[in-house]
Design a protein around this motif. Structure first.
Motif, PDB file in Angstrom:
ATOM      1  N   ILE A  97      51.923   6.809  49.640  1.00  0.00           N
ATOM      2  CA  ILE A  97      52.073   8.075  49.416  1.00  0.00           C
ATOM      3  C   ILE A  97      53.262   8.764  49.749  1.00  0.00           C
ATOM      4  O   ILE A  97      54.053   9.410  48.783  1.00  0.00           O
ATOM      5  N   PRO A  98      53.790   9.078  51.162  1.00  0.00           N
ATOM      6  CA  PRO A  98      55.176   8.842  51.314  1.00  0.00           C
ATOM      7  C   PRO A  98      56.241   8.158  50.230  1.00  0.00           C
ATOM      8  O   PRO A  98      57.102   9.001  50.590  1.00  0.00           O
ATOM      9  N   ILE A  99      55.868   7.125  50.373  1.00  0.00           N
ATOM     10  CA  ILE A  99      56.861   6.659  49.113  1.00  0.00           C
ATOM     11  C   ILE A  99      56.913   7.133  47.886  1.00  0.00           C
ATOM     12  O   ILE A  99      58.211   7.413  47.067  1.00  0.00           O
ATOM     13  N   LEU A 100      56.039   7.773  47.225  1.00  0.00           N
ATOM     14  CA  LEU A 100      55.864   8.266  46.135  1.00  0.00           C
ATOM     15  C   LEU A 100      56.354   9.439  46.033  1.00  0.00           C
ATOM     16  O   LEU A 100      56.553  10.278  45.112  1.00  0.00           O
ATOM     17  N   ALA A 101      56.183   9.690  46.848  1.00  0.00           N
ATOM     18  CA  ALA A 101      56.348  11.980  47.514  1.00  0.00           C
ATOM     19  C   ALA A 101      57.209  11.429  47.220  1.00  0.00           C
ATOM     20  O   ALA A 101      58.409  12.529  47.138  1.00  0.00           O
ATOM     21  N   GLY A 102      58.547  10.398  48.389  1.00  0.00           N
ATOM     22  CA  GLY A 102      60.007  10.489  48.131  1.00  0.00           C
ATOM     23  C   GLY A 102      60.689  10.373  46.598  1.00  0.00           C
ATOM     24  O   GLY A 102      61.444  10.719  46.716  1.00  0.00           O
ATOM     25  N   LEU A 103      60.075   9.483  46.301  1.00  0.00           N
ATOM     26  CA  LEU A 103      60.286   9.334  44.679  1.00  0.00           C
ATOM     27  C   LEU A 103      60.174  10.411  44.075  1.00  0.00           C
ATOM     28  O   LEU A 103      61.357  10.668  42.828  1.00  0.00           O
ATOM     29  N   GLY A 104      59.041  11.152  44.032  1.00  0.00           N
ATOM     30  CA  GLY A 104      58.877  12.184  42.803  1.00  0.00           C
ATOM     31  C   GLY A 104      60.194  13.165  43.527  1.00  0.00           C
ATOM     32  O   GLY A 104      60.522  14.074  42.574  1.00  0.00           O
ATOM     33  N   LEU A 105      60.085  13.322  45.011  1.00  0.00           N
ATOM     34  CA  LEU A 105      61.720  15.084  45.380  1.00  0.00           C
ATOM     35  C   LEU A 105      62.635  14.299  44.679  1.00  0.00           C
ATOM     36  O   LEU A 105      63.187  15.073  44.776  1.00  0.00           O
ATOM     37  N   GLN A 106      62.688  12.919  44.864  1.00  0.00           N
ATOM     38  CA  GLN A 106      64.263  12.914  43.692  1.00  0.00           C
ATOM     39  C   GLN A 106      64.528  12.894  42.296  1.00  0.00           C
ATOM     40  O   GLN A 106      65.244  13.542  42.679  1.00  0.00           O
ATOM     41  N   GLN A 107      62.812  13.001  41.705  1.00  0.00           N
ATOM     42  CA  GLN A 107      63.084  13.512  40.360  1.00  0.00           C
ATOM     43  C   GLN A 107      63.299  14.931  40.662  1.00  0.00           C
ATOM     44  O   GLN A 107      64.800  15.299  39.367  1.00  0.00           O
ATOM     45  N   ILE A 108      63.172  15.663  41.742  1.00  0.00           N
ATOM     46  CA  ILE A 108      63.200  17.617  40.688  1.00  0.00           C
ATOM     47  C   ILE A 108      64.846  17.589  41.763  1.00  0.00           C
ATOM     48  O   ILE A 108      65.564  18.266  40.796  1.00  0.00           O
ATOM     49  N   VAL A 109      65.467  16.920  42.795  1.00  0.00           N
ATOM     50  CA  VAL A 109      66.771  17.114  43.426  1.00  0.00           C
ATOM     51  C   VAL A 109      67.350  16.570  42.334  1.00  0.00           C
ATOM     52  O   VAL A 109      68.515  17.577  42.267  1.00  0.00           O
ATOM     53  N   ASP A 110      67.512  15.439  41.459  1.00  0.00           N
ATOM     54  CA  ASP A 110      68.285  15.411  40.349  1.00  0.00           C
ATOM     55  C   ASP A 110      67.814  16.051  39.284  1.00  0.00           C
ATOM     56  O   ASP A 110      68.280  15.452  38.566  1.00  0.00           O
ATOM     57  N   HIS A 111      66.822  17.132  38.963  1.00  0.00           N
ATOM     58  CA  HIS A 111      66.364  17.854  38.260  1.00  0.00           C
ATOM     59  C   HIS A 111      66.019  16.876  36.265  1.00  0.00           C
ATOM     60  O   HIS A 111      65.960  17.092  35.239  1.00  0.00           O
ATOM     61  N   ARG A 112      65.332  16.139  37.418  1.00  0.00           N
ATOM     62  CA  ARG A 112      64.407  15.573  35.241  1.00  0.00           C
ATOM     63  C   ARG A 112      62.859  15.537  35.914  1.00  0.00           C
ATOM     64  O   ARG A 112      62.521  15.607  36.440  1.00  0.00           O
ATOM     65  N   HIS A 113      62.872  15.118  34.626  1.00  0.00           N
ATOM     66  CA  HIS A 113      61.591  15.267  33.615  1.00  0.00           C
ATOM     67  C   HIS A 113      60.673  16.651  34.158  1.00  0.00           C
ATOM     68  O   HIS A 113      60.151  16.827  35.102  1.00  0.00           O
ATOM     69  N   ARG A 114      61.698  17.990  33.805  1.00  0.00           N
ATOM     70  CA  ARG A 114      60.821  19.220  34.195  1.00  0.00           C
ATOM     71  C   ARG A 114      59.746  19.539  33.594  1.00  0.00           C
ATOM     72  O   ARG A 114      58.726  20.644  33.983  1.00  0.00           O
ATOM     73  N   ALA A 115      59.320  18.905  32.505  1.00  0.00           N
ATOM     74  CA  ALA A 115      57.821  19.394  31.867  1.00  0.00           C
ATOM     75  C   ALA A 115      57.297  18.852  32.738  1.00  0.00           C
ATOM     76  O   ALA A 115      56.233  19.462  32.388  1.00  0.00           O
ATOM     77  N   SER A 116      57.317  17.465  33.296  1.00  0.00           N
ATOM     78  CA  SER A 116      56.141  16.945  33.941  1.00  0.00           C
ATOM     79  C   SER A 116      55.881  17.790  35.712  1.00  0.00           C
ATOM     80  O   SER A 116      55.331  17.635  35.912  1.00  0.00           O
TER      81      SER A 116
END
Length: 918
Positions: free
Chosen positions: A448-467
């Motif tokens: 869960i923390p690994i996936l959370a870290g991967l997801g957080l990086q997507q927000i930092v990079d401003h990707r997949h805003r719709a998701s």
């Protein structure tokens, strides 16, 4: 890593999977400042939870055994308040204060005396200490902090070192997967302060079994993408060291899980290599196996004795069917991943998770071979909560995390969750059926923390805003649903709940050795705190906790939704990181607050010794030392309500180790035969389940105060003292006047009784007859007979009596030969045997491998008699008998550890030299 940051002219990789998961990733840039700031956060955050016991006067100790009689009767009011009332307590963690802390102190004392702590003569009839492995004295951290320091003071610092080590390894793993320092640090905090870690901070052996897991995964990934000795040597050395630390933790049921996780990842990686670089498959597989096997060998100084003892112990590789199916995770554990307090916390012990009406009202009650399937989850070792914000971030990471790293993590999570939920599957897989299924949920505390870290990086990079917006909306739906349930209050109809429980179809639970579980027992459990009249208050407590947890969860998911939406909306990276930093702080605070529900800080414990009762027992010990000393047992009258024996709280079991009293009721990882005696003697009444007397089928709670307490076999076992905080009718004669403690508060007063068993035999004496039996069952029947003459004959199974066949056993003389304990240290007993005819020397100590016996310097065979005791032949005339113990498996273990250490050092040097030559 194949993503938008790569230039268009980058060489095409043979496989997106290979580049993303197993090849050198394209990392998000990280400045030294951000790296050191992340490391500082990882170092400081656990202090918020542990600092009170690290730097203050408190200690990390779940509760004080001084709260039990007779110690509790002698405490002054202020101390009593600190021990049992005002101090924090976690009564679900019983092993640390009652078993492991005393054993650690004992091991430390043995080392200070220049003796290796191989044998503990004070547990039941004596059992291995080092070979049981549970206190993990070879783990480097434990040797430094628990054995070199005051063990109780060292628990907090040990927990801190462990969680920081786990956090730093997680940070490194996330950087290897390509995420930035901010997201990597968030994942590290989610693992090091997540529910599994904080719930097990008292259980250092459980915690240490999983702290190396991210590092092991990291090493496996590096081996997958490396080629050549100079590139593979360091990852292989790291995998070796981390594997060894995992095995040295002292808790194999947890240690095996990181090994399985690495195995699953390795199989996926090797399968991908088969299609992308087939020539590398065999070398990579050999390096992976080499790292794991070398690490296992590196720990073999501890594992060797453990493997030697295990076949003779009371543990098995296969769980009983009732335990296997009863210890499935249970589908109702899933809501606790979202709302971790739903079933209560360790510091709120009024309500048990297993009695929650939601289980019985809404779960499909199914039976397998007449066993009732019940879920197993609570706030102890099944908690994998990593923060409310981590859950939507993990969902985002599972959908859009960087590269197939997310897919591998999702696959591994699904595999382990399936095993946790499927006892039938676990039953069909060899060896895995030896671990309770609920423990297989543990790797999710890293996933869960690994996936959370991967997801957080997507927000930092401003990707997949719709998701991100979609997941924010889903979080609001969860929050709204939770709040709606809390307001509708479906548990308010107490009488309706009882009626539904009464009308449900209940599978019968009639497995051998299991307590029948009926609807009446469930309803009784709901009302057992203060009796039937308290049903409504107890149900109200269930309601309060359930609804409070839902309301807090609703607030958390609403906050998570707002943070995600704001971060997705804002196009400025600095502001996005600022918004997410607020979520980081809130998540850390939430995890620390939840961790405090498990972690108990308290004054340095008074412990159970130093009372008038102890003083009297020490005097008795000195009086009969030459006869072998005391062997104490607890006696108790059955509870008139349920006819069950209470737990032996009178002079709490295991705490007697610090006073060096041999203790029948001591719980530990013990031999595999002594419990059979209790099974036979205590099961002499029809329709009386064994677990009314035996905890976990091996630990006698207390001997029942009826005719069974007068059985002559107890005399042959040298049980000479019975303790109780009740007046008993069958325990023998009072050794002294009752210890009377008067206090104006009823619960602070009481009496304490010490009984002498009048016919108890010395710990060692001579038999002059040999009674043989065709098998062990027949031997148990013979010694369990009420007509047993405990002085007449040694009772031996026929095939084990061969060493005694040619030995002349002479008739008893006019008087018994004297046997005197000349000296005794844990690994050596010297007996002086007086003049008389040849016979069989019986010693009421555990029969186990590792013991040898000599008579006047000549070795003689040791034969198992009375199912679990030692007997040797002794010639006529006065002689000296010496029993000596050497830890089986230790010598070969040390050899393998030495060889593995050389290999690991070679890999380390080769890897470092190879890197300098690049």
């Amino acid at each position: 890593m194949t993503d938008a940051t790569q230039p268009d002219d980058a060489p095409k990789a043979p496989s997106r999977w290979a580049t993303a998961m197993f090849a050198p990733p394209t990392k998000t840039p990280m400045t030294k400042r951000s790296m050191w700031l992340a490391i500082l956060v990882i170092l400081v955050a656990p202090m918020l939870l542990l600092g009170e016991s690290m730097f203050g006067d408190s200690v990390l100790f779940s509760y004080d055994t001084a709260r039990f009689p007779p110690k509790v009767h002698e405490l002054d009011d202020q101390t009593y308040d600190e021990v049992a009332v005002s101090s924090e307590n976690n009564y679900l963690v019983t092993e640390i204060p009652a078993v492991f802390a005393p054993e650690l102190s004992y091991a430390k004392d043995e080392l200070s005396e220049g003796r290796f702590p191989g044998w503990n003569p004070y547990v039941r009839f004596g059992n291995p200490l080092f070979a049981n492995g549970l206190i993990a004295i070879l783990h480097p951290k434990n040797a430094a902090l628990l054995l070199a320091w005051d063990p109780i003071r060292g628990l907090a610092w040990g927990a801190y070192v462990s969680v920081v080590f786990a956090g730093l390894l997680t940070f490194g793993l996330m950087r290897h997967l390509g995420v930035g320092a901010f997201a990597a640090c968030f994942a590290a905090i989610g693992f090091e302060l997540g529910g599994t870690m904080t719930a097990n901070m008292h259980f250092y052996m459980r915690m240490d079994a999983i702290i190396a897991m991210p590092g092991m995964v990291w090493a496996v990934l590096c081996l997958m993408r490396s080629r050549g000795l100079k590139n593979r040597a360091l990852p292989a050395a790291a995998l070796s060291v981390l594997t060894a630390l995992t095995w040295l933790s002292g808790f194999p049921p947890y240690a095996v899980l990181p090994m399985i996780l690495c195995g699953v990842i390795s199989v996926i990686g090797l399968a991908r290599l088969w299609f992308t670089d087939r020539a590398a498959v065999l070398p990579t597989a050999l390096w992976l196996l080499g790292g794991v096997f070398t690490g296992t060998a590196l720990a073999f100084a501890q594992l060797g004795p453990m493997f030697a003892f295990f076949p003779e112990s009371n543990r098995t590789f296969t769980l009983a069917k009732g335990s296997l199916y009863g210890d499935a995770f249970g589908i109702f554990g899933i809501p606790a991943l979202l709302f971790p307090e739903m079933y209560g916390t360790p510091k709120e012990i009024l309500v048990s998770a297993s009695n929650h009406p939601l289980i019985f009202l809404w779960q499909d009650l199914r039976g397998v071979e007449d066993a009732l399937l019940l879920p197993n989850y609570n706030f102890v070792e099944y908690t994998i909560f990593a923060g409310t914000l981590s859950l939507p971030l993990a969902a985002l990471g599972a959908l859009w995390g960087r590269g197939p790293a997310r897919a591998v993590t999702v696959v591994c999570s699904a595999v382990f969750l399936l095993m946790a939920l499927s006892p039938r599957l676990m039953e069909s897989i060899p060896l895995l059926g030896s671990t309770p299924p609920f423990r297989f949920v543990m790797p999710l505390c890293l996933a869960i923390p690994i996936l959370a870290g991967l997801g957080l990086q997507q927000i930092v990079d401003h990707r997949h805003r719709a998701s991100i917006y979609g997941i924010a909306i889903a979080s609001l739906v969860v929050a709204t649903s939770a709040l709606t349930i809390a307001k509708v209050r479906p548990l308010s109809d107490h009488e309706g709940i009882v009626e539904k429980l009464r009308t449900r179809d209940w599978p019968a639970n009639v497995l051998p050795g299991e307590t029948p579980l009926t609807r009446e027992m469930v309803i009784a459990n709901l009302t057992s705190v203060h009796g039937p009249a308290a049903f409504h208050p107890v149900m109200e407590e269930y309601e309060r906790r359930t609804y409070t947890s839902l309301e807090r969860g609703a607030i958390g998911f609403t906050a998570a939704a707002l943070l995600l939406a704001l971060a997705a909306f804002d196009r400025d990276k600095r502001r996005r990181v600022g918004i997410l930093s607020a979520g980081f702080v809130l998540t850390t605070g939430q995890l620390v607050w939840l961790g405090e529900q498990s972690v108990a800080h308290r004054p340095y414990p008074q412990l159970a010794g130093g009372t008038k009762v102890h003083d009297f027992l020490h005097e008795r010990q000195d009086e009969i030392r030459e006869q072998g000393g005391l062997l104490i047992a607890r006696g108790a009258k059955p509870n008139p309500v349920n006819n069950q024996q209470p737990y032996p709280h009178a002079l709490y079991a295991s705490t007697t180790l610090r006073d060096r009293f041999r203790d029948l009721n001591d719980y530990a990882f013990v031999d595999g035969n002594s419990h059979k005696i209790f099974h036979k003697l205590l099961r002499q009444r029809p329709n009386q389940p064994l677990d009314e007397f035996m905890y976990r089928n091996t630990w006698p709670r207390a001997l029942p105060d009826d005719e069974r307490l007068e059985h002559p076999l107890w005399d042959a076992l040298a049980i000479n003292t019975v303790l109780s905080d009740q007046k008993l009718d069958h325990a023998g004669t009072l050794a002294t006047e009752p210890f009377v403690y008067e206090h104006e508060l009823v619960h602070r007063g009481g009496n304490f009784y010490v009984y002498d068993r009048p016919n108890a035999l010395p710990r060692a004496f001579i038999f002059h007859e040999l009674e043989t039996y065709p098998d062990e069952d027949a031997a148990l029947e013979g010694i369990a007979s009420k007509e047993l003459d405990p002085r007449r004959a040694a009772h031996v199974v026929e095939e084990e009596a061969t060493p005694l066949r040619d030995f002349p056993i002479e008739p008893r003389g006019e008087s018994d030969r004297e046997v005197r304990f000349a000296s005794e240290i844990p690994h050596e007993i010297r007996l002086e045997v007086g003049d008389g005819p040849a016979g069989l020397l019986y010693l009421a100590d555990t029969y186990l491998s590792g013991w040898t016996a000599t008579v006047d310097g000549e070795e003689v065979p040791i034969v198992r008699s009375h199912v679990c005791m030692r007997t040797i032949p002794v010639p006529a005339g006065a002689c000296e008998v010496v029993f000596s113990y050497r830890v089986p498996g230790l010598r070969i273990g040390l050899v393998l550890t030495g060889l593995a250490l050389l290999i690991t050092l070679f890999w380390t040097v080769a890897g470092i030299v190879g890197r300098f030559r690049r």
